[in-house]
Design a protein around this motif. Structure first.
Motif, PDB file in Angstrom:
ATOM      1  N   SER A  46      33.245  34.771  41.917  1.00 13.33           N
ATOM      2  CA  SER A  46      32.374  33.672  41.516  1.00 13.33           C
ATOM      3  C   SER A  46      31.635  34.096  40.260  1.00 13.33           C
ATOM      4  O   SER A  46      31.134  35.232  40.201  1.00 13.33           O
ATOM      5  CB  SER A  46      31.382  33.365  42.635  1.00 13.33           C
ATOM      6  OG  SER A  46      30.490  32.355  42.245  1.00 13.33           O
ATOM      7  N   PRO A  47      31.590  33.322  39.247  1.00 12.29           N
ATOM      8  CA  PRO A  47      31.932  31.905  39.162  1.00 12.29           C
ATOM      9  C   PRO A  47      33.352  31.628  38.664  1.00 12.29           C
ATOM     10  O   PRO A  47      33.805  30.493  38.725  1.00 12.29           O
ATOM     11  CB  PRO A  47      30.922  31.378  38.144  1.00 12.29           C
ATOM     12  CG  PRO A  47      30.732  32.501  37.192  1.00 12.29           C
ATOM     13  CD  PRO A  47      30.832  33.751  38.049  1.00 12.29           C
ATOM     14  N   SER A  48      34.079  32.653  38.169  1.00  7.74           N
ATOM     15  CA  SER A  48      35.335  32.398  37.452  1.00  7.74           C
ATOM     16  C   SER A  48      36.563  32.212  38.332  1.00  7.74           C
ATOM     17  O   SER A  48      37.628  31.863  37.836  1.00  7.74           O
ATOM     18  CB  SER A  48      35.597  33.541  36.466  1.00  7.74           C
ATOM     19  OG  SER A  48      34.526  33.659  35.574  1.00  7.74           O
ATOM     20  N   LYS A  49      36.454  32.476  39.612  1.00  8.27           N
ATOM     21  CA  LYS A  49      37.569  32.325  40.560  1.00  8.27           C
ATOM     22  C   LYS A  49      38.780  33.192  40.212  1.00  8.27           C
ATOM     23  O   LYS A  49      39.917  32.758  40.272  1.00  8.27           O
ATOM     24  CB  LYS A  49      37.970  30.855  40.684  1.00  8.27           C
ATOM     25  CG  LYS A  49      36.841  29.986  41.191  1.00  8.27           C
ATOM     26  CD  LYS A  49      37.307  28.627  41.595  1.00  8.27           C
ATOM     27  CE  LYS A  49      36.249  27.688  42.067  1.00  8.27           C
ATOM     28  NZ  LYS A  49      35.008  28.151  42.541  1.00  8.27           N
ATOM     29  N   TYR A  50      38.502  34.461  39.866  1.00  3.08           N
ATOM     30  CA  TYR A  50      39.560  35.427  39.613  1.00  3.08           C
ATOM     31  C   TYR A  50      39.980  36.094  40.913  1.00  3.08           C
ATOM     32  O   TYR A  50      39.224  36.168  41.872  1.00  3.08           O
ATOM     33  CB  TYR A  50      39.084  36.531  38.662  1.00  3.08           C
ATOM     34  CG  TYR A  50      38.801  36.082  37.258  1.00  3.08           C
ATOM     35  CD1 TYR A  50      39.744  35.366  36.533  1.00  3.08           C
ATOM     36  CD2 TYR A  50      37.603  36.414  36.639  1.00  3.08           C
ATOM     37  CE1 TYR A  50      39.492  34.970  35.233  1.00  3.08           C
ATOM     38  CE2 TYR A  50      37.342  36.019  35.335  1.00  3.08           C
ATOM     39  CZ  TYR A  50      38.293  35.301  34.644  1.00  3.08           C
ATOM     40  OH  TYR A  50      38.036  34.924  33.360  1.00  3.08           O
ATOM     41  N   TYR A  51      41.187  36.644  40.902  1.00  2.00           N
ATOM     42  CA  TYR A  51      41.707  37.490  41.969  1.00  2.00           C
ATOM     43  C   TYR A  51      42.032  38.836  41.322  1.00  2.00           C
ATOM     44  O   TYR A  51      42.375  38.894  40.138  1.00  2.00           O
ATOM     45  CB  TYR A  51      42.966  36.887  42.587  1.00  2.00           C
ATOM     46  CG  TYR A  51      42.692  35.599  43.314  1.00  2.00           C
ATOM     47  CD1 TYR A  51      42.514  35.600  44.691  1.00  2.00           C
ATOM     48  CD2 TYR A  51      42.595  34.397  42.626  1.00  2.00           C
ATOM     49  CE1 TYR A  51      42.251  34.414  45.373  1.00  2.00           C
ATOM     50  CE2 TYR A  51      42.330  33.211  43.299  1.00  2.00           C
ATOM     51  CZ  TYR A  51      42.158  33.228  44.666  1.00  2.00           C
ATOM     52  OH  TYR A  51      41.882  32.067  45.332  1.00  2.00           O
ATOM     53  N   PHE A  52      41.957  39.930  42.097  1.00  2.33           N
ATOM     54  CA  PHE A  52      42.260  41.231  41.517  1.00  2.33           C
ATOM     55  C   PHE A  52      42.682  42.216  42.594  1.00  2.33           C
ATOM     56  O   PHE A  52      42.452  42.012  43.775  1.00  2.33           O
ATOM     57  CB  PHE A  52      41.063  41.774  40.726  1.00  2.33           C
ATOM     58  CG  PHE A  52      39.852  42.121  41.547  1.00  2.33           C
ATOM     59  CD1 PHE A  52      39.539  43.446  41.822  1.00  2.33           C
ATOM     60  CD2 PHE A  52      39.003  41.140  42.038  1.00  2.33           C
ATOM     61  CE1 PHE A  52      38.412  43.772  42.557  1.00  2.33           C
ATOM     62  CE2 PHE A  52      37.881  41.457  42.778  1.00  2.33           C
ATOM     63  CZ  PHE A  52      37.578  42.774  43.039  1.00  2.33           C
ATOM     64  N   ASP A  53      43.356  43.282  42.134  1.00  2.00           N
ATOM     65  CA  ASP A  53      43.683  44.394  43.015  1.00  2.00           C
ATOM     66  C   ASP A  53      43.392  45.702  42.282  1.00  2.00           C
ATOM     67  O   ASP A  53      43.194  45.714  41.068  1.00  2.00           O
ATOM     68  CB  ASP A  53      45.114  44.336  43.545  1.00  2.00           C
ATOM     69  CG  ASP A  53      46.188  44.319  42.471  1.00  2.00           C
ATOM     70  OD1 ASP A  53      45.951  44.802  41.350  1.00  2.00           O
ATOM     71  OD2 ASP A  53      47.288  43.820  42.751  1.00  2.00           O
ATOM     72  N   LEU A  54      43.329  46.783  43.041  1.00  3.13           N
ATOM     73  CA  LEU A  54      43.005  48.113  42.522  1.00  3.13           C
ATOM     74  C   LEU A  54      44.099  49.070  42.969  1.00  3.13           C
ATOM     75  O   LEU A  54      44.437  49.121  44.150  1.00  3.13           O
ATOM     76  CB  LEU A  54      41.643  48.569  43.065  1.00  3.13           C
ATOM     77  CG  LEU A  54      41.222  50.022  42.857  1.00  3.13           C
ATOM     78  CD1 LEU A  54      41.123  50.363  41.378  1.00  3.13           C
ATOM     79  CD2 LEU A  54      39.898  50.280  43.562  1.00  3.13           C
ATOM     80  N   THR A  55      44.652  49.829  42.020  1.00  8.22           N
ATOM     81  CA  THR A  55      45.729  50.772  42.322  1.00  8.22           C
ATOM     82  C   THR A  55      45.349  52.182  41.905  1.00  8.22           C
ATOM     83  O   THR A  55      44.847  52.382  40.797  1.00  8.22           O
ATOM     84  CB  THR A  55      47.027  50.367  41.583  1.00  8.22           C
ATOM     85  OG1 THR A  55      47.406  49.062  41.999  1.00  8.22           O
ATOM     86  CG2 THR A  55      48.157  51.341  41.872  1.00  8.22           C
ATOM     87  N   ALA A  56      45.579  53.139  42.797  1.00 10.34           N
ATOM     88  CA  ALA A  56      45.459  54.569  42.466  1.00 10.34           C
ATOM     89  C   ALA A  56      46.874  55.060  42.220  1.00 10.34           C
ATOM     90  O   ALA A  56      47.770  54.817  43.030  1.00 10.34           O
ATOM     91  CB  ALA A  56      44.827  55.344  43.611  1.00 10.34           C
ATOM     92  N   ALA A  57      47.087  55.751  41.092  1.00 10.19           N
ATOM     93  CA  ALA A  57      48.423  56.248  40.771  1.00 10.19           C
ATOM     94  C   ALA A  57      48.914  57.238  41.820  1.00 10.19           C
ATOM     95  O   ALA A  57      50.096  57.348  42.078  1.00 10.19           O
ATOM     96  CB  ALA A  57      48.425  56.900  39.394  1.00 10.19           C
TER      97      ALA A  57
END
Length: 145
Positions: A46-57
């Motif tokens: 919120s407010p931009s309505k983004y989705y995300f994920d996090l990756t460890a190499a």
């Protein structure tokens, strides 16, 4: 003559047959080819309505080694979200600078490498935050031998 199935023996036999296959994919704890791990996706922010994920190499890093992290951000239509601020924080030391904010490129990705100064046997946690949401990923610290 009635034959009964001994489920315990059948289960043990099955595990014994699968064990070599599972072990063949394992490396040593300090193996640089250790599998990456991703947490998420999380959203919408919120407010931009983004989705995300996090990756460890890698889920394992040696003392005085480097841990690499990457955050991928996209919009509600699945399109890469560029120019998005991602705040990195953690409960471990880095060399030279403190964890800060990264900005996603046109591909929706930002990342960083962190020089580890933690002691062997500890678990580090890195958190990436986008707007009002965050994801955390653990990485095991092992000795350099």
């Amino acid at each position: 003559m009635v034959m009964t199935v001994n489920w315990k023996k059948l289960l043990i036999l099955g595990l014994l047959m699968l064990a070599p296959l599972m072990l063949a994919r394992c490396g040593t704890a300090a193996d640089s080819n250790s599998a990456s791990s991703t947490v998420g996706p999380k959203g919408p922010t919120s407010p931009s309505k983004y989705y995300f994920d996090l990756t460890a190499a890698s889920l394992v890093v040696t003392t005085s080694g480097t841990a690499y992290y990457e955050v991928r951000v996209w919009d509600s239509n699945g399109n890469a979200a560029g120019n998005v601020n991602v705040t990195f924080s953690g409960d471990f030391e880095t060399s030279g600078n403190t964890l800060t904010t990264g900005i996603t490129g046109i591909d929706g990705i930002t990342g960083m490498g962190i020089s580890v100064k933690g002691s062997a046997g500890t678990v580090m946690y890195l958190t990436a935050s986008v707007e009002n949401l965050s994801l955390t990923i653990p990485v095991q610290v092992v000795s350099t031998k």
